[in-house]
Design a protein around this motif. Sequence first.
Motif, PDB file in Angstrom:
ATOM      1  N   THR A 138       1.024 -35.060 -64.414  1.00 44.78           N
ATOM      2  CA  THR A 138       1.808 -33.833 -64.262  1.00 44.78           C
ATOM      3  C   THR A 138       1.188 -32.749 -65.136  1.00 44.78           C
ATOM      4  N   LYS A 139       1.866 -31.607 -65.215  1.00 44.59           N
ATOM      5  CA  LYS A 139       1.375 -30.518 -66.060  1.00 44.59           C
ATOM      6  C   LYS A 139       1.351 -30.887 -67.539  1.00 44.59           C
ATOM      7  N   LEU A 140       2.045 -31.967 -67.902  1.00 40.66           N
ATOM      8  CA  LEU A 140       2.019 -32.412 -69.294  1.00 40.66           C
ATOM      9  C   LEU A 140       0.648 -32.941 -69.698  1.00 40.66           C
TER      10      LEU A 140
ATOM     11  N   ALA B 199       7.977 -30.576 -65.733  1.00 40.70           N
ATOM     12  CA  ALA B 199       7.400 -30.694 -67.077  1.00 40.70           C
ATOM     13  C   ALA B 199       8.434 -30.384 -68.152  1.00 40.70           C
TER      14      ALA B 199
ATOM     15  N   THR C  37      10.171 -33.154 -70.866  1.00 41.65           N
ATOM     16  CA  THR C  37      10.059 -32.896 -72.300  1.00 41.65           C
ATOM     17  C   THR C  37      11.419 -32.818 -72.978  1.00 41.65           C
TER      18      THR C  37
END
Length: 221
Positions: free
Chosen positions: A194-196, A152, A156
């Motif tokens: 994903t964690k995003l 993540a 970013t």
Amino acid sequence: MGLDWMYWYELGAGPILKVSFAVFLLGLAWRVAATLSLARRMDPAALKKFRAAWAMASILRWMLPANVTARENPAATCAGFALHLGFLAVALLFSGHVMLVDQAWDVSWWMLPDPVADWLTYACLAGGAFLIFRRLALPHVRALTRSADWLALALTLIPMFTGWLAYHQVGEYEMMIALHVLSANLLLVAAPFTKLSHAALFFVSRALTGSDFGKRNVGAW
């Protein structure tokens, strides 16, 4: 013969970008629907008599921030806000991004002055660097860190860093701008899976939690 970086830039800023946005929006919508469906199955009372005021109070306490976690971890909270706010401001309001959307969909809005966007990029990268250091330096944080957390952060920070390199013409410009656009597309496609995905699920989870706390009269966390 080297790669034709401008070919990859035009591909990433054109047809691939449109597909990436579609995957991003549809994927996040699917994740939100799946989360609400799971909440309904696991706790049928969660969505009954939903307390919108308490839900909003919980969301605002985390966004301001005015919650327990923020008070106990002020440095990490500041770094997290620098990362998130810097990323969102530059992604949505940087002149180059607004013009790209305008070219693709004939939609435009207000833009940040480039020097302001530049400083927000520094804030985002500095916040990310601090969070990386924190995950490596603090044993209890390092023990909880998984590959998904590193993924993540990478998804970013790489578009932000390559965008900064391209804007300041550090290295080969055509390569940097192509890598920037391609990494941004990768972020959009990966975000729902994903964690995003917390970009959307944060609001769902905080709303459900805040509403539930309101029903129990325990206050917004």
